[in-house]
Design an enzyme around this catalytic site. Sequence first.
Site, PDB file in Angstrom:
ATOM      1  N   SER A   1      35.946  72.057  34.608  1.00 47.71           N
ATOM      2  CA  SER A   1      37.133  72.052  35.455  1.00 47.71           C
ATOM      3  C   SER A   1      38.221  72.830  34.728  1.00 47.71           C
ATOM      4  O   SER A   1      38.483  72.594  33.545  1.00 47.71           O
ATOM      5  CB  SER A   1      37.575  70.615  35.715  1.00 47.71           C
ATOM      6  OG  SER A   1      38.614  70.597  36.664  1.00 47.71           O
ATOM      7  N   GLU A   2      38.877  73.739  35.442  1.00 44.19           N
ATOM      8  CA  GLU A   2      39.785  74.698  34.802  1.00 44.19           C
ATOM      9  C   GLU A   2      40.933  74.046  34.039  1.00 44.19           C
ATOM     10  O   GLU A   2      41.501  74.629  33.130  1.00 44.19           O
ATOM     11  CB  GLU A   2      40.352  75.652  35.860  1.00 44.19           C
ATOM     12  CG  GLU A   2      41.249  74.938  36.881  1.00 44.19           C
ATOM     13  CD  GLU A   2      41.672  75.819  38.043  1.00 44.19           C
ATOM     14  OE1 GLU A   2      41.167  76.928  38.184  1.00 44.19           O
ATOM     15  OE2 GLU A   2      42.538  75.362  38.823  1.00 44.19           O
ATOM     16  N   ASN A   3      41.286  72.802  34.431  1.00 49.62           N
ATOM     17  CA  ASN A   3      42.400  72.128  33.752  1.00 49.62           C
ATOM     18  C   ASN A   3      41.981  71.487  32.440  1.00 49.62           C
ATOM     19  O   ASN A   3      42.770  70.746  31.848  1.00 49.62           O
ATOM     20  CB  ASN A   3      43.056  71.108  34.685  1.00 49.62           C
ATOM     21  CG  ASN A   3      42.070  70.139  35.303  1.00 49.62           C
ATOM     22  OD1 ASN A   3      40.961  70.528  35.649  1.00 49.62           O
ATOM     23  ND2 ASN A   3      42.442  68.903  35.426  1.00 49.62           N
ATOM     24  N   GLY A   4      40.751  71.757  31.994  1.00 47.14           N
ATOM     25  CA  GLY A   4      40.410  71.374  30.628  1.00 47.14           C
ATOM     26  C   GLY A   4      39.351  70.308  30.466  1.00 47.14           C
ATOM     27  O   GLY A   4      39.425  69.481  29.554  1.00 47.14           O
TER      28      GLY A   4
ATOM     29  N   SER B   1      40.169  76.522  28.183  1.00 49.43           N
ATOM     30  CA  SER B   1      39.367  76.486  29.400  1.00 49.43           C
ATOM     31  C   SER B   1      39.134  77.901  29.926  1.00 49.43           C
ATOM     32  O   SER B   1      38.018  78.278  30.289  1.00 49.43           O
ATOM     33  CB  SER B   1      40.093  75.638  30.447  1.00 49.43           C
ATOM     34  OG  SER B   1      39.403  75.688  31.668  1.00 49.43           O
TER      35      SER B   1
END
Length: 507
Positions: A334-337, A376
């Site tokens: 997930s791009e938010n980490g 990320s």
Amino acid sequence: MLSSIKTISTNSKKRFLFIRCLSITHPKTKVVITTDEAIEGIGSNITLLSGGFGLSGVPDTVINAMVNHPAINNVTAVSNNAGLDGRGLSQLLVTGQITKMISSYIGGNRTFEKLYLTGKIDLELTPQGNLAERVRAGAAGIPAFYSSAGVGTWLEEGKLPVRYDETGEKVLKASEPREVREFNGRKFLLEPAINGDVAVIKAYKADTLGNCWFRGAARNFNSVMGRNAKLTIVEAEHIVEPGEIPPEDVHLPSIYVDRVIKSTTPKDIEIFKYSEPASETSEEPKSENDLKRAKIVKRAAQEFTDGSFANLGIGMPTLAPNYLPENINVTLQSENGILGLGPYPQKGEEDADLINAGKETVTLAPGASLFGSEESFAMIRGGKIDLTILGGLQVSSKGDLANWGLPGRVKGMGGAMDLVSNPAATRVVVVMEHVDKKGRPKILNECQFPLTGKRCVSRIITDLAVFDVVDERLVLIEIDPEATVEEIKQKTEAPFEVSPNLKKIEI
Ligand SMILES: *[C@@H]1O[C@H](CO)[C@@H](O)[C@H](O)[C@H]1NC(C)=O
Ligand SMILES: *[C@@H]1O[C@H](CO)[C@@H](O)[C@H](O)[C@H]1NC(C)=O
Ligand SMILES: *[C@@H]1O[C@H](CO)[C@@H](O)[C@H](O)[C@H]1NC(C)=O
Ligand SMILES: *[C@@H]1O[C@H](CO)[C@@H](O)[C@H](O)[C@H]1NC(C)=O
């Protein structure tokens, strides 16, 4: 701290090392009690960095204290998004204190968008990974860097609207075109660093010296922004004594932090999503549209290969793992980490610090790991993700993708430009309905909407067909059992070849 080192030789030829500390001055606490102290000295004409992704990890206590503060005006705010109406930075937009935003996404609420489309604010839309890296570069003393995100799009061409007139129809100011350079046969854009005057961030724990520890996915932009600015203000849910955060667990070292204040605003969740008991998941899609989408999602699930890493876009792509074949394990990023997303939580187990890119509550799978947005997107840009499945508004016959903006309806590219920026390493699969709501084709000779990426799509999955893009040509490889090639031709503007091995879609 001064220390002197003396080496004394003895007869026995042993050498002893004495380290004598002349003075150890215990560093002063950085804890402040009132929000007035926290924001003291912040003035006008500043660049303000704010951590947070959606409502997760947003420094609300400090931001709230800035609202209507007479000294704080003409702010350029750098933040992935601007919160919801009445919350976070959007409050400073409403008061007119923010005159320019640098963001990747406008977010779920309308204030930001309305101000932008009526010429009240400047907006520098920036791909999310570029945003994180521009902040990281600024923090690290690097003035600019080359990035593959946005090559061949309005970002490269300098056509992103920065300021509209009052009617939202005329663009008064557009973005700066980017310098393009080739490395090893690939094109890259020169992206300038961002340098902040003030950073406001949120940590779970901070010690009195300013060392910070972030919880769950609330690290997002907080750690990188906390490293960047001349003045960094941390609000922490818990303030602890030095040493209570084990040194190897410090995510943001004290050197970067100037002030620490206790956070007093409650955490919120934007979208509650729960795992449903098996009995409730018996899908009985209601509308024809639901049926179409279910078909697309089930077919998309066949794209996962065992042991691979995948990043899924918001909407249909997020649903695909529900139909994962039994013998296949994938690790979802997930791009938010987050690396290693688990299923949605059970009711009561939701956690404001664990959300996905769509701001929905999630859990972590065993073996998951957590990191900041800059890492990320390093993973994404660096080609470590095997597969990305994204929604699409339009795809061209050559594999160009448009999925982030419609005329008069701006959302922002979020992380999509970054996700499609390394298609040789990260396979890009687009899932979308074959035609739009008015029955118009979405697979076109050329995209009419602004591009997310050029020549990046490998496969298109619709409710009627599956196409591969091979050497910039479309090849029909699968067809819905109830559709005909003739029907597909009618509903597809772009020309395509029919594979000699054409199959029926099996789901
Ligand atoms: C902000 O910039 C404007 C225009 O350059 C200037 O007139 C004003 O004095 C500045 N304000 C502060 C507080 O520096
Ligand atoms: C706003 O701040 C910028 C610098 O951040 C400055 O260039 C500009 O002149 C300022 N505008 C006003 C109206 O103060
Ligand atoms: C914006 O958010 C408020 C609550 O914060 C909500 O009541 C309103 O409906 C939202 N507006 C839009 C257009 O989403
Ligand atoms: C998937 O992962 C689980 C847990 O690690 C393991 O037990 C299982 O054998 C794996 N399945 C495949 C097909 O690799």
